[in-house]
Write a protein that holds these residues in place. Structure first.
Motif, short mmCIF file in Angstrom:
data_model
loop_
_atom_site.label_atom_id
_atom_site.label_comp_id
_atom_site.label_asym_id
_atom_site.label_seq_id
_atom_site.Cartn_x
_atom_site.Cartn_y
_atom_site.Cartn_z
N VAL A 1 0.75 -1.01 -0.08
CA VAL A 1 0.17 0.01 0.05
C VAL A 1 0.88 1.08 -0.03
CG1 VAL A 1 -1.67 1.40 1.14
CG2 VAL A 1 -1.75 -1.16 1.19
N ASP A 2 0.71 2.16 -1.03
CA ASP A 2 1.43 3.43 -1.04
C ASP A 2 0.50 4.25 -0.49
OD1 ASP A 2 2.39 6.15 -1.66
OD2 ASP A 2 3.67 5.06 -3.22
N GLN A 3 0.71 4.80 0.73
CA GLN A 3 -0.26 5.35 1.62
C GLN A 3 -0.16 6.78 1.21
OE1 GLN A 3 -0.63 3.35 5.69
NE2 GLN A 3 1.51 3.92 5.54
N LYS A 4 0.79 7.44 0.55
CA LYS A 4 0.68 8.98 -0.15
C LYS A 4 -0.25 8.90 -1.29
CE LYS A 4 4.56 11.31 1.57
NZ LYS A 4 5.98 12.09 1.42
N LYS A 5 0.27 7.99 -2.30
CA LYS A 5 -0.47 7.90 -3.42
C LYS A 5 -1.70 7.25 -3.65
CE LYS A 5 3.81 7.86 -6.17
NZ LYS A 5 4.75 6.83 -6.89
N MET A 6 -2.24 6.60 -2.50
CA MET A 6 -3.59 5.90 -2.16
C MET A 6 -3.62 4.76 -3.33
SD MET A 6 -4.86 7.08 0.44
CE MET A 6 -6.95 6.98 0.41
N THR A 7 -2.63 4.01 -3.18
CA THR A 7 -2.71 3.03 -4.22
C THR A 7 -2.39 1.68 -3.52
OG1 THR A 7 -0.31 3.03 -4.97
CG2 THR A 7 -2.06 4.30 -6.38
N VAL A 8 -2.71 0.44 -4.21
CA VAL A 8 -2.47 -0.87 -3.55
C VAL A 8 -1.93 -1.69 -4.77
CG1 VAL A 8 -4.71 -1.77 -3.78
CG2 VAL A 8 -3.33 -2.79 -2.33
N GLN A 9 -0.90 -2.60 -4.47
CA GLN A 9 -0.33 -3.52 -5.58
C GLN A 9 -0.43 -4.86 -4.76
OE1 GLN A 9 3.95 -3.05 -6.39
NE2 GLN A 9 4.00 -5.02 -7.30
N GLN A 10 -0.86 -5.87 -5.48
CA GLN A 10 -0.98 -7.07 -5.14
C GLN A 10 0.37 -7.72 -5.36
OE1 GLN A 10 -4.44 -9.78 -5.46
NE2 GLN A 10 -2.91 -11.08 -6.67
N VAL A 11 1.22 -8.25 -4.47
CA VAL A 11 2.51 -8.65 -4.68
C VAL A 11 2.89 -10.10 -4.65
CG1 VAL A 11 3.71 -6.46 -4.19
CG2 VAL A 11 3.50 -8.24 -2.43
N TRP A 12 1.78 -10.87 -4.06
CA TRP A 12 2.02 -12.15 -3.93
C TRP A 12 0.74 -12.72 -3.56
CZ3 TRP A 12 1.24 -15.70 0.35
CH2 TRP A 12 1.89 -16.95 0.22
N GLU A 13 0.59 -14.07 -3.77
CA GLU A 13 -0.67 -14.86 -3.57
C GLU A 13 -0.45 -16.25 -3.70
OE1 GLU A 13 -4.16 -14.34 -6.21
OE2 GLU A 13 -3.21 -15.00 -8.01
N TYR A 14 -1.40 -17.08 -2.88
CA TYR A 14 -1.23 -18.44 -3.19
C TYR A 14 -2.61 -19.02 -2.51
CZ TYR A 14 -0.24 -23.49 -1.97
OH TYR A 14 -0.35 -24.76 -2.21
N GLY A 15 -3.20 -19.92 -3.35
CA GLY A 15 -4.35 -20.76 -3.07
C GLY A 15 -5.30 -20.83 -3.98
N LYS A 16 -5.35 -19.98 -5.10
CA LYS A 16 -6.29 -20.05 -6.19
C LYS A 16 -6.37 -21.11 -6.83
CE LYS A 16 -8.09 -17.10 -9.83
NZ LYS A 16 -7.81 -15.93 -10.57
#
Length: 612
Positions: free
Chosen positions: A506-521
């Protein structure tokens, strides 16, 4: 005339008893009549009465220092060995022994320095410590398994071979724990009272510690001593904190009580989350014990207050979420599978959802309590984690029934929302984070779905900050995305549901969110956990720990002999991943268990922490 005194049988018995008493410490001098195996004192198993797989080798009246303990493993088993700092030796009046096997003649190797009359001597000894089988309270149900933990180790990389995992599971409600609810005022979640099943397993699948709460600590027939034990954390000092019902507590791994406190009277019904913050305060997920609603009705609320208490138990602040958020946002509530609303499992309601008409009738009634609904006094928020961020003096909460992870400042204003933008009032719309790719470019999103493999979290658990990777501008977050109501709908077939462990940036200044890792799908429905579970970053191995705690429970319900719907049994997974990797370094399955959370435990921090 001389009288001849003849001793009676009673007099003889009394005489013998007096003699025995004198011999055991009366006029003949003080003695300690216990078995002593080595060069110091006696062995006391379960010294604090709640941790049967621990023991203390007493100091025998000597001063002892610089102790080391090794519990000799079974053939092919996992070794537990640790140094003991001198503060722990004084605290326990001897050498604390942790990690014994149950129902076994344990061989325990110890080394230490013994000091007597100014003379120092070093000893290395082996003690034999016999333990009893693991005991678990039963509830009388034919569906309750008698095995404490049935563990199936699938795979463990060498790097993780020393791991010990605290497993925080639940057992079905015993009838004696289900006889009271709040009625003044109405509502609350007091009836939510599964039994405790808390133990530590090694990477060979062996139980090496378990909690056997006595009546001083836990009484299922008492309003103020019952409730589900949840929210376990181990601090840097090695001590465990957690809560249950109307209490929050701190104990060490030996079972020694540091404190066991009632919630401040303004709050009730702890469950799910207790965060021991960096400033020494505790952020406790509770509820309001008495709220006067806008319509003048007084209720116990449900899982929608965060109380901040200091180290002395004073309530110094509170986050009243029904005032901070919108308790009438119903987009998620209407899409929940009513067969599994957290631990309210009802197989007969599987796949059913609530309509707007259902919610309107509910709100017009005086039906309050632990029910999916809207408005204070019902389970509209279902907060299941809280984490304090010292970078900006704020908290991050996970709200299952809003399908959102939310950051809230000390001023009680929302800083950002990680969740679908659907249904938020105008005052919150600019707080919803914008999904971006690895280059920071916004992703296209429509109808609660985004491109680029990004997904929001749905009925998630544990929105936890990765402290070592976070600063005041960029925050890394671990979440277990349970996946019920994904995309604000129920899928055509129940076996299409899946869960994910996720890491967001989460970039709290730019108010953005990036998904950097996932597992389970890719694991699909077999790994799907409709409720509970955990994703947690571990600094010591730069890893992601995952507990898919109710995997298997989301399978289609079967029917019993009478034709009644019967929920599928769960088989939780303990998993751990090297940072950035999607191949598990650890995979351990627990069979036929209702899981809540699990996490690695550090023996080193418990017995050899740095003394300030």
């Amino acid at each position: 005339m001389k009288l001849k005194l003849v001793p009676t049988a009673a007099a003889l018995a009394a005489s013998l008893m007096m003699g025995a008493a004198l011999a055991s410490g009366g006029a003949s001098g003080p003695t300690v009549q216990v078995e002593v195996q080595g060069k110091i004192g006696e062995v006391i198993v379960n010294p604090y009465n709640i941790a049967p797989l621990t023991a203390v080798i007493r100091n025998g009246g000597y001063v002892i220092e610089d102790a080391h303990v090794r519990v000799v493993p079974k053939k092919g088993g996992q070794e537990i060995a640790y140094d003991v700092n001198n503060a722990e030796l004084k605290t326990h009046a001897g050498i604390p022994v942790f990690g014994l096997y149950p129902d076994y003649a344990n061989q325990v190797e110890v080394s230490y320095t013994r000091i007597f009359q100014g003379k120092k001597e070093q000893f290395k000894e082996t003690y034999t410590i016999r333990t009893a089988p693991v005991y678990m309270e039963m509830n009388g149900s034919v569906n309750t398994k008698s095995a404490f933990l049935d563990v199936d180790v699938k795979h463990v990389d060498k790097k993780y071979g020393d791991r010990l995992y605290l497993v925080n599971n639940l057992v079905p409600k015993p009838p004696k724990a289900s006889r009271a609810v709040w009625n003044n005022p109405t509502g609350g979640a007091l009836e939510w009272s599964y039994g405790p099943q808390n133990g530590i397993v090694d990477t060979k699948g062996e139980v090496r510690w378990y909690l056997l709460p006595n009546l001083d600590m836990y009484d299922p027939e008492s309003i103020y001593k019952s409730g589900i034990m949840m929210g376990f954390q181990q601090g840097a000092d090695g001590l465990l904190t957690w809560g249950y019902g109307q209490r929050y507590v701190k104990y060490d791994l030996m079972g020694r009580e540091v404190f066991n406190r009632r919630l401040p009277a303004n709050y009730s019904d702890f469950s799910h989350a207790l965060d021991r913050a960096q400033n020494g305060h505790y952020f406790i997920r509770a509820a309001s014990a008495d709220l006067r609603r806008a319509d003048n009705k007084r209720v116990h609320t449900v899982r929608d207050v965060i109380a901040e208490v200091d180290e002395n138990g004073r309530a110094v602040d509170e986050f009243r979420l029904f005032d901070i958020l919108d308790p009438y946002r119903d987009n998620v509530i209407k899409t929940l599978d009513q067969g599994a609303v957290c631990l309210n499992i009802d197989a007969s309601q599987a796949g059913k959802t609530l309509s707007a008409e259902d919610l309107a009738k509910q709100e017009a009634s005086d039906t309050f309590g632990d029910i999916a609904g809207v408005g204070p006094g019902r389970n509209w928020a279902h907060v299941n984690s809280v984490d304090y961020d010292p970078n900006d003096d704020s908290i991050v909460i996970s709200s299952r029934h809003q399908s959102s992870v939310i950051k809230i400042g000390r001023d009680k204003k929302v800083k950002w929302i990680l969740g679908t933008p659907t249904g938020w009032k105008d005052q919150f719309k600019d707080k919803v984070l914008t999904p971006v790719d690895k280059d920071g470019k916004p992703l296209k999103c429509a109808d609660n779905q985004c491109e680029g493999g990004f997904d929001w979290t749905w009925t998630q658990h544990t929105g936890w900050i990765i402290d070592s990777k976070t600063d005041k501008d960029v925050l890394f977050l671990t979440v277990f995305d349970n996946g019920d109501g994904r995309g604000l709908e129920q899928p055509p077939l129940p076996d299409m549901k899946y869960s994910r462990a996720v890491v967001y940036k989460v970039d709290q200044k730019k108010m953005t969110v990036q998904q950097v890792w996932e597992y389970g799908k890719d694991r699909g429905n077999e790994w799907y956990s409709p409720v509970t579970s955990l994703t947690k970053y571990m600094d010591d191995k730069d890893s992601i720990m995952v507990y898919s705690a109710t995997a298997g429970m989301g399978a289609a319900p079967s029917k019993d002999k009478a034709g009644n719907a019967k929920a599928a049994s769960a088989h939780p997974y303990i998993m751990e991943f090297d940072w950035g990797k999607t191949t598990p370094a650890v995979e351990i399955r627990i069979n036929d268990a209702m899981g809540y959370q699990a996490m690695p435990i550090s023996v080193e921090s418990a017995f050899n922490y740095k003394i300030k």
